[in-house]
Design a protein around this motif. Structure first.
Motif, PDB file in Angstrom:
ATOM      1  N   THR A   1       0.833  -1.211   0.000  1.00  0.00           N
ATOM      2  CA  THR A   1       0.000   0.000   0.000  1.00  0.00           C
ATOM      3  C   THR A   1       0.863   1.254   0.000  1.00  0.00           C
ATOM      4  OG1 THR A   1      -1.748  -1.190   1.182  1.00  0.00           O
ATOM      5  CG2 THR A   1      -1.828   1.223   1.238  1.00  0.00           C
ATOM      6  N   LEU A   2       1.917   1.234   0.812  1.00  0.00           N
ATOM      7  CA  LEU A   2       2.842   2.366   0.872  1.00  0.00           C
ATOM      8  C   LEU A   2       3.499   2.610  -0.486  1.00  0.00           C
ATOM      9  CD1 LEU A   2       4.619   4.478   2.393  1.00  0.00           C
ATOM     10  CD2 LEU A   2       6.186   2.575   2.908  1.00  0.00           C
ATOM     11  N   ILE A   3       3.981   1.541  -1.109  1.00  0.00           N
ATOM     12  CA  ILE A   3       4.655   1.680  -2.407  1.00  0.00           C
ATOM     13  C   ILE A   3       3.682   2.180  -3.469  1.00  0.00           C
ATOM     14  CG2 ILE A   3       5.819   0.401  -4.255  1.00  0.00           C
ATOM     15  CD1 ILE A   3       7.009  -1.399  -2.055  1.00  0.00           C
ATOM     16  N   LYS A   4       2.439   1.701  -3.417  1.00  0.00           N
ATOM     17  CA  LYS A   4       1.434   2.160  -4.381  1.00  0.00           C
ATOM     18  C   LYS A   4       1.156   3.647  -4.208  1.00  0.00           C
ATOM     19  CE  LYS A   4      -1.421   1.475  -7.724  1.00  0.00           C
ATOM     20  NZ  LYS A   4      -0.903   1.148  -9.072  1.00  0.00           N
ATOM     21  N   LYS A   5       1.123   4.105  -2.968  1.00  0.00           N
ATOM     22  CA  LYS A   5       0.908   5.526  -2.701  1.00  0.00           C
ATOM     23  C   LYS A   5       2.070   6.355  -3.263  1.00  0.00           C
ATOM     24  CE  LYS A   5      -0.339   8.666   1.094  1.00  0.00           C
ATOM     25  NZ  LYS A   5      -0.579   8.760   2.567  1.00  0.00           N
ATOM     26  N   ALA A   6       3.299   5.864  -3.055  1.00  0.00           N
ATOM     27  CA  ALA A   6       4.483   6.553  -3.583  1.00  0.00           C
ATOM     28  C   ALA A   6       4.485   6.521  -5.106  1.00  0.00           C
ATOM     29  CB  ALA A   6       5.750   5.908  -3.022  1.00  0.00           C
ATOM     30  N   ASP A   7       4.036   5.410  -5.668  1.00  0.00           N
ATOM     31  CA  ASP A   7       3.966   5.256  -7.124  1.00  0.00           C
ATOM     32  C   ASP A   7       3.015   6.290  -7.728  1.00  0.00           C
ATOM     33  OD1 ASP A   7       4.563   3.663  -9.560  1.00  0.00           O
ATOM     34  OD2 ASP A   7       2.442   3.170  -9.468  1.00  0.00           O
ATOM     35  N   LYS A   8       1.867   6.487  -7.088  1.00  0.00           N
ATOM     36  CA  LYS A   8       0.896   7.480  -7.575  1.00  0.00           C
ATOM     37  C   LYS A   8       1.433   8.898  -7.430  1.00  0.00           C
ATOM     38  CE  LYS A   8      -3.483   4.972  -7.092  1.00  0.00           C
ATOM     39  NZ  LYS A   8      -4.835   5.002  -6.484  1.00  0.00           N
ATOM     40  N   ALA A   9       2.179   9.123  -6.344  1.00  0.00           N
ATOM     41  CA  ALA A   9       2.758  10.454  -6.149  1.00  0.00           C
ATOM     42  C   ALA A   9       3.780  10.760  -7.238  1.00  0.00           C
ATOM     43  CB  ALA A   9       3.413  10.541  -4.772  1.00  0.00           C
ATOM     44  N   SER A  10       4.595   9.761  -7.571  1.00  0.00           N
ATOM     45  CA  SER A  10       5.557   9.947  -8.662  1.00  0.00           C
ATOM     46  C   SER A  10       4.824  10.207  -9.973  1.00  0.00           C
ATOM     47  CB  SER A  10       6.455   8.715  -8.792  1.00  0.00           C
ATOM     48  OG  SER A  10       7.397   8.880  -9.836  1.00  0.00           O
TER      49      SER A  10
END
Length: 370
Positions: free
Chosen positions: A153-162
């Motif tokens: 979930t954390l990585i997906k959130k960072a992925d969307k931010a990028s």
């Protein structure tokens, strides 16, 4: 009109029908620049190299190449940004999860970057294929085959931010559009993106990987896709100098012996106090082996005892599943008398009073698993 006999004779004269050759299955492997051949349908950690991943990702374009600038914005550069954002969102994020963030799109080095709507259109088959490849990549780089939900979930959130920053700075989206699609970026984080040349992105990705790779790796025995012993063997084959140890709930001299044979340098129990685990990791990081007193005593107690043969292990395992002697013999192609002989030998080696006692000892010592 031809008679039936004449037709039969003609068929006989014609000889046997030609054999129809089965078509060969399509080639499912890809040759990498490292010389590895990766089977895309059944990927093995042994065939995955970080140099191949970095080379591939540095040449795979985000947004299908529809970005401004002299160079494409590569998946390698995107992965570097995602790892940085993940660490910003969660300060103190462990290096192994930062490595997981860096590798979150690693499978795209062979399957390319597909936009999410297209992945959804392909359905579960594509997702299963991608999951198998991701699991093999994780095992290769000493990560759990399946990423924990909270980290994913954390990585997906960072992925969307990028994706937000890429969309607004490189892909022609307005901020309003980007917020609607990807959500607002995390507070306090900002980045200016300049697409790197492929060679530069490749080097940056490799450099970051080398900073994040673990010094000591602890693996559980029970994991999805492969057990701890198999994971140790795979990692040891790929990284001969890696420091690996088992961290498990289960003791038993047979389990410990198997772990050592697989290439583990330590065997730790989850019941240990935090300080003991910390000290153990320090010992392992210093290049020494570590086995707690309880485990060492168990090994010493059974030292020199005759081991069960492969056939005896098969018999004991089937006995544990409740099979009678006749069923065991049928499954293994043995007579009942031969099965009885194996059971007598098993009970003698384990010091068991009966077959039930033998199964109990076999489970406790780790010869068999239910």
């Amino acid at each position: 009109m031809r008679s039936i006999k004449t037709l039969a004779e003609e068929i006989e004269d014609a000889g046997p029908a030609p054999r129809v050759r089965k078509p060969k299955p399509p080639r499912a492997w890809q040759r990498m620049l490292s010389g590895r051949r990766l089977d895309l349908l059944d990927p093995s950690p042994f065939d995955i190299e970080i140099e191949d991943i970095a080379h591939g990702l540095a040449r795979v374009a985000r947004w299908n190449g529809q970005t401004i600038g002299e160079h494409a914005f590569s998946v390698a550069q995107h992965s570097l940004v995602v790892e940085e954002i993940a660490a910003h969102i969660r300060p103190g994020l462990e290096p192994k999860w930062r490595l997981a963030a860096l590798l979150h799109d690693a499978s795209e080095y062979v399957i390319g970057d597909m936009i999410s709507p297209f992945k959804s259109a392909l359905g579960s088959s594509y997702k299963d294929f991608e999951a198998r490849l991701e699991a093999a990549i994780h095992v290769r780089f000493q990560l759990p085959p399946k990423t924990p939900v909270n980290i994913k979930t954390l990585i997906k959130k960072a992925d969307k931010a990028s994706a937000f920053f890429e969309a607004t700075q490189l892909a022609g989206f307005t901020k309003r559009e980007s917020v609607q699609i990807f959500g607002a970026p995390p507070a306090g984080y900002s980045v200016t993106l300049t697409p790197m040349p492929a060679a530069e992105a490749q080097k940056a990705y490799l450099d970051r990987y080398r900073e994040l790779r673990p010094h000591v790796t602890l693996l559980d025995l029970q994991m999805p896709n492969m057990n701890g012993h198999e994971a140790v063997q795979a990692i040891r084959a790929a990284f001969p100098n890696a420091c690996l140890a088992i961290l498990t709930t289960y003791s038993g001299d047979a389990r410990v012996t198997q772990a050592i044979k697989s290439g583990a340098q330590g065997y730790l129990l989850k019941s240990a106090l935090r300080r003991e685990l910390t000290d153990a990791v320090r010992v392992l990081a210093a290049g020494h082996r570590y086995f707690p007193p309880q485990v060492a005593a168990e090994l010493a107690h059974h030292l020199g005892q005759e081991a069960l043969t492969a056939r005896e292990l098969q018999v004991l395992s089937l006995t544990a599943r409740g099979h009678a002697n006749k069923q065991i013999g049928g499954a293994l192609g043995l007579s009942e008398d031969t099965v009885k002989g194996h059971l007598r030998s098993i009970m003698d080696k384990l010091g068991a009073n009966n077959r039930t006692h033998a199964v109990t000892i076999g489970i406790e010592r780790g010869f068999i698993e239910l």
